[in-house]
Design a protein around this motif. Structure first.
Motif, PDB file in Angstrom:
ATOM      1  N   TRP A   1      31.499  49.288  40.966  1.00 11.00           N
ATOM      2  CA  TRP A   1      31.310  48.361  39.851  1.00 11.00           C
ATOM      3  C   TRP A   1      32.594  48.171  39.051  1.00 11.00           C
ATOM      4  O   TRP A   1      32.834  47.090  38.515  1.00 11.00           O
ATOM      5  CB  TRP A   1      30.196  48.866  38.944  1.00 11.00           C
ATOM      6  N   GLY A   2      33.426  49.213  38.978  1.00 10.91           N
ATOM      7  CA  GLY A   2      34.700  49.064  38.276  1.00 10.91           C
ATOM      8  C   GLY A   2      35.606  48.052  38.948  1.00 10.91           C
ATOM      9  O   GLY A   2      36.232  47.215  38.286  1.00 10.91           O
ATOM     10  N   TYR A   3      35.661  48.107  40.288  1.00 11.76           N
ATOM     11  CA  TYR A   3      36.469  47.144  41.043  1.00 11.76           C
ATOM     12  C   TYR A   3      35.906  45.736  40.894  1.00 11.76           C
ATOM     13  O   TYR A   3      36.650  44.765  40.730  1.00 11.76           O
ATOM     14  CB  TYR A   3      36.501  47.556  42.512  1.00 11.76           C
TER      15      TYR A   3
ATOM     16  N   GLU B   1      36.882  44.354  37.589  1.00 12.96           N
ATOM     17  CA  GLU B   1      38.295  43.964  37.593  1.00 12.96           C
ATOM     18  C   GLU B   1      38.497  42.623  38.296  1.00 12.96           C
ATOM     19  O   GLU B   1      39.221  41.750  37.797  1.00 12.96           O
ATOM     20  CB  GLU B   1      39.109  45.060  38.285  1.00 12.96           C
ATOM     21  N   ILE B   2      37.844  42.443  39.438  1.00 15.28           N
ATOM     22  CA  ILE B   2      37.948  41.182  40.176  1.00 15.28           C
ATOM     23  C   ILE B   2      37.348  40.047  39.358  1.00 15.28           C
ATOM     24  O   ILE B   2      37.887  38.931  39.317  1.00 15.28           O
ATOM     25  CB  ILE B   2      37.241  41.299  41.535  1.00 15.28           C
ATOM     26  N   GLY B   3      36.224  40.340  38.693  1.00 14.45           N
ATOM     27  CA  GLY B   3      35.599  39.320  37.863  1.00 14.45           C
ATOM     28  C   GLY B   3      36.495  38.873  36.720  1.00 14.45           C
ATOM     29  O   GLY B   3      36.606  37.674  36.436  1.00 14.45           O
TER      30      GLY B   3
ATOM     31  N   ILE C   1      41.655  46.782  30.451  1.00 14.53           N
ATOM     32  CA  ILE C   1      40.404  46.577  29.717  1.00 14.53           C
ATOM     33  C   ILE C   1      39.430  47.620  30.245  1.00 14.53           C
ATOM     34  O   ILE C   1      38.835  47.459  31.314  1.00 14.53           O
ATOM     35  CB  ILE C   1      39.863  45.154  29.904  1.00 14.53           C
ATOM     36  N   GLY C   2      39.299  48.693  29.504  1.00 12.78           N
ATOM     37  CA  GLY C   2      38.563  49.835  30.027  1.00 12.78           C
ATOM     38  C   GLY C   2      39.360  50.442  31.170  1.00 12.78           C
ATOM     39  O   GLY C   2      40.532  50.779  31.023  1.00 12.78           O
ATOM     40  N   GLU C   3      38.745  50.551  32.338  1.00 13.09           N
ATOM     41  CA  GLU C   3      39.432  51.052  33.529  1.00 13.09           C
ATOM     42  C   GLU C   3      39.958  49.923  34.410  1.00 13.09           C
ATOM     43  O   GLU C   3      40.542  50.174  35.457  1.00 13.09           O
ATOM     44  CB  GLU C   3      38.465  51.927  34.343  1.00 13.09           C
ATOM     45  N   ALA C   4      39.716  48.689  33.987  1.00 14.38           N
ATOM     46  CA  ALA C   4      40.100  47.537  34.806  1.00 14.38           C
ATOM     47  C   ALA C   4      41.518  47.091  34.480  1.00 14.38           C
ATOM     48  O   ALA C   4      41.898  46.972  33.306  1.00 14.38           O
ATOM     49  CB  ALA C   4      39.131  46.383  34.593  1.00 14.38           C
ATOM     50  N   PHE C   5      42.297  46.842  35.536  1.00 12.38           N
ATOM     51  CA  PHE C   5      43.668  46.335  35.369  1.00 12.38           C
ATOM     52  C   PHE C   5      43.672  44.824  35.517  1.00 12.38           C
ATOM     53  O   PHE C   5      43.043  44.271  36.428  1.00 12.38           O
ATOM     54  CB  PHE C   5      44.590  46.953  36.421  1.00 12.38           C
TER      55      PHE C   5
END
Length: 292
Positions: free
Chosen positions: A3-5, A8-10, A134-138
Motif C-alpha cells: 500500500w505504501g508503494y 507513492e505511485i498515486g 509525504i509520510g513514507e512516500a517519495f
C-alpha cells in the motif's frame, strides 16, 4: 499489495495529472471561445520550452526574466497564429480550422528542427531539488513543484476569468456569439485573447514538462495525452479538464508502475474509449441537441 508503494505511485500520478490539467485548460480556453479544435497544443508546449531554452541557456538571461519572456513571446505567437491563420477561416466549415492546426503543428516542429536541431536538450534548473517525502512516500521534487506551479496558474486563470471584464466577455462569447455581438462585445478581439492566453498557458506547461524530461522536437507526443484529457473531460468543460487531467495522470502512473512504461498510452486510450462509450460528450461536456 504494497500500500505504501501504491500511495507513492498515486501521488506521482496525481501530480503529473496537474500538468495535464494545465495544458488541457489551454486547449479548452480556445475551444470554448472559438470552437476550434487545436491539435497543435503539444507543439505549442514545445515552442514554450524552446523559447525558455533560448532566453535562459543561449542568451544567458536570468531565470526571473527568461521565464516571463518565454511566456510572453509564446503569447505573441498565439496572437499571430489567430490573426493570420484562424481569423480568415471564420464562417468556414470547422474542418478547415481543424486541418490548419494539424499543419501548424508540423510547421512548428520543422522550425524547431531547423533552428535548434532535433537533439534533446536540458533546460536550466529553476525548481528546488530537495527530495519531498509525504509520510513514507517519495515524490520527485520536479514533479511535485511542477504540480504546485500548475495548480497556482490554474487557480489564477480561473479567478481572473471569473472577475476580470475580459474573462466575462470570453465566457459570454463562449455561451452565445450572436448575443455577445448584440451587447457590444468585440468577438474577434475575444478570439484573439483566447489564443493568447492559451499559448501562454501552453508555454508554462512546456517549461515545466521540459524541465522534468528535457525538450526535443518530439515533445508534441505530450499533446496526445492532453487531447485524451480534454475529450474525456469534455471539450468545452473547464471542470472536466481538471478532473480528467488528474484521472489520466493517475491511470498513466499506475499503468507505468505495474505494467511498464510502454503501456502508459495504451491505458490512456482505453480510458478514452470506455468514457466515450458511456458518455459520448465526455464527463462534463455539453450535450448538444440539434433539430433537424
Amino acid at each position: 499489495m504494497d500500500w505504501g508503494y501504491l500511495f507513492e505511485i498515486g501521488l506521482t500520478g496525481i501530480a503529473s495529472g496537474g500538468l495535464y490539467a494545465l495544458a488541457a485548460l489551454a486547449f479548452v480556453m480556445v475551444y470554448k471561445a472559438t470552437r476550434v479544435v487545436n491539435l497543435a497544443i503539444g507543439e505549442m508546449l514545445m515552442a514554450g520550452g524552446y523559447l525558455f531554452f533560448t532566453f535562459a541557456a543561449m542568451w544567458a538571461l536570468p531565470l526571473w526574466l527568461a521565464i516571463p519572456a518565454a511566456v510572453l513571446a509564446c503569447g505573441v505567437l498565439g496572437a499571430v497564429i489567430e490573426r493570420s491563420m484562424i481569423r480568415p477561416l471564420l464562417g468556414e466549415p470547422p474542418i478547415s480550422a481543424f486541418m490548419v492546426t494539424i499543419g501548424l503543428g508540423s510547421v512548428l516542429v520543422g522550425l524547431v528542427e531547423i533552428i535548434w536541431s532535433a537533439d534533446q536538450r536540458r533546460l536550466p534548473d529553476f525548481m528546488p531539488s530537495k527530495p519531498i517525502m509525504i509520510g513514507e512516500a517519495f515524490l520527485a521534487p520536479k514533479v511535485a513543484w511542477g504540480a504546485v506551479i500548475a495548480i497556482v496558474f490554474i487557480a489564477a486563470v480561473l479567478l481572473v476569468f471569473r472577475y476580470w471584464r475580459g474573462g466575462v466577455a470570453l465566457r459570454a462569447t463562449a455561451s452565445d456569439q450572436a448575443a455577445a455581438y448584440a451587447v457590444g462585445i468585440n468577438v474577434p478581439r475575444v478570439f484573439s485573447l483566447s489564443w493568447v492566453v492559451s499559448a501562454m498557458l501552453a508555454a508554462v506547461s512546456g517549461i515545466i514538462v521540459g524541465s522534468i524530461g528535457g525538450i526535443s522536437s518530439s515533445m508534441g507526443v505530450f499533446g496526445l495525452s492532453v487531447l485524451v484529457v480534454v475529450i474525456v473531460g469534455g471539450l468545452d468543460s473547464v471542470l472536466g479538464a481538471l478532473v480528467a487531467g488528474l484521472l489520466v495522470g493517475l491511470v498513466e502512473g499506475l499503468a507505468a508502475a505495474y505494467l511498464g512504461g510502454e503501456y502508459k498510452l495504451l491505458a490512456t486510450f482505453i480510458v478514452l474509449v470506455v468514457i466515450l462509450m458511456l458518455r459520448p460528450y465526455g464527463l462534463f461536456g455539453t450535450h448538444e441537441i440539434e433539430r433537424l
